[in-house]
Design a protein around this motif. Structure first.
Motif, PDB file in Angstrom:
ATOM      1  N   HIS A   1     -21.044   3.430   3.960  1.00 54.38           N
ATOM      2  CA  HIS A   1     -19.846   2.649   3.680  1.00 54.38           C
ATOM      3  C   HIS A   1     -19.569   2.382   2.208  1.00 54.38           C
TER       4      HIS A   1
ATOM      5  N   HIS B   1     -13.308  -8.579  15.243  1.00 55.06           N
ATOM      6  CA  HIS B   1     -13.738  -7.207  14.984  1.00 55.06           C
ATOM      7  C   HIS B   1     -12.998  -6.706  13.750  1.00 55.06           C
ATOM      8  N   PHE B   2     -13.731  -6.155  12.814  1.00 55.91           N
ATOM      9  CA  PHE B   2     -13.133  -5.630  11.597  1.00 55.91           C
ATOM     10  C   PHE B   2     -12.697  -4.188  11.788  1.00 55.91           C
ATOM     11  N   THR B   3     -11.702  -3.819  11.039  1.00 55.43           N
ATOM     12  CA  THR B   3     -11.263  -2.435  10.966  1.00 55.43           C
ATOM     13  C   THR B   3     -11.392  -2.012   9.519  1.00 55.43           C
ATOM     14  N   ALA B   4     -11.983  -0.859   9.297  1.00 47.22           N
ATOM     15  CA  ALA B   4     -12.179  -0.382   7.930  1.00 47.22           C
ATOM     16  C   ALA B   4     -10.836  -0.092   7.274  1.00 47.22           C
ATOM     17  N   SER B   5     -10.756  -0.416   6.011  1.00 45.56           N
ATOM     18  CA  SER B   5      -9.545  -0.106   5.243  1.00 45.56           C
ATOM     19  C   SER B   5      -9.452   1.401   5.039  1.00 45.56           C
ATOM     20  N   LYS B   6      -8.299   1.860   4.621  1.00 42.19           N
ATOM     21  CA  LYS B   6      -8.107   3.282   4.337  1.00 42.19           C
ATOM     22  C   LYS B   6      -9.119   3.739   3.283  1.00 42.19           C
TER      23      LYS B   6
ATOM     24  N   GLN C   1     -12.503   4.140   4.882  1.00 39.69           N
ATOM     25  CA  GLN C   1     -12.510   5.341   5.709  1.00 39.69           C
ATOM     26  C   GLN C   1     -12.688   6.590   4.845  1.00 39.69           C
TER      27      GLN C   1
ATOM     28  N   GLN D   1     -17.796   9.721  16.662  1.00 40.12           N
ATOM     29  CA  GLN D   1     -17.486   8.293  16.542  1.00 40.12           C
ATOM     30  C   GLN D   1     -18.706   7.392  16.611  1.00 40.12           C
TER      31      GLN D   1
ATOM     32  N   ARG E   1     -18.888   1.077  17.812  1.00 38.03           N
ATOM     33  CA  ARG E   1     -17.523   0.624  17.536  1.00 38.03           C
ATOM     34  C   ARG E   1     -16.976   1.428  16.374  1.00 38.03           C
TER      35      ARG E   1
ATOM     36  N   PHE F   1     -14.289   2.602  13.397  1.00 38.19           N
ATOM     37  CA  PHE F   1     -13.749   1.815  12.287  1.00 38.19           C
ATOM     38  C   PHE F   1     -12.286   2.065  12.182  1.00 38.19           C
TER      39      PHE F   1
END
Length: 151
Positions: free
Chosen positions: A64, A96-101, A104, A143, A149, A151
């Motif tokens: 990351h 739940h977090f989502t990775a930023s562009k 990614q 994935q 989970r 991202f």
């Protein structure tokens, strides 16, 4: 007036040090994946990583964060400040977090970095970005490699 100013500074610094200590602030200076689990919202992701195929070969930071020294610490600081702000002031904090562009892109870059001997026929890192097909990402098919989970 000077006594009040000193009092305010002492209280402010004391509060900052107390918060830093309770938030295990020094742990974030390491690459230990356990530091990523300081927040309870990361428990599921951390548990998944502990069961993953990458546990023995890669830390959270390996995937990351950029591998270059300056880029790594800039990204770490940006992430830390962003998370600290969100946990302190955001009343609608997601569970739940989502990775930023940007994150990614870093993950994709790190997949290629570590697995280049296997993917060099598919990915050509010598091409300029505008000549590469970036629509397909490694995690599009893989994935659950780092954690289940996405991202």
């Amino acid at each position: 007036m000077a006594v009040v100013a000193v009092f305010v500074v002492v209280i402010g610094l004391g509060g900052a040090f107390y918060t830093f200590y309770n938030a295990k602030g020094f742990s974030y200076l390491s690459s230990d994946s356990a530091a990523c689990n300081n927040c309870h919202v990361m428990n599921e992701v951390y548990d998944d990583w502990n069961k993953s195929s990458h546990r023995e070969v890669a830390t959270c930071s390996d995937c990351h964060l950029p591998h270059e020294f300056v880029r790594k610490w800039v990204a770490k600081a940006e992430s830390g400040v962003g998370h600290a702000y969100a946990f302190t002031f955001d009343k609608n904090l997601p569970t739940h977090f989502t990775a930023s562009k940007k994150t990614q892109e870093i993950v994709q870059e790190n997949c290629i970095h570590c697995h280049l001997p296997y993917v060099q026929n598919v990915v050509n890192p010598t091409l300029r970005p505008e000549h590469q097909d970036t629509s397909l990402k490694c995690v599009s098919c893989h994935q659950g490699v780092g954690h289940s989970r996405g991202f």
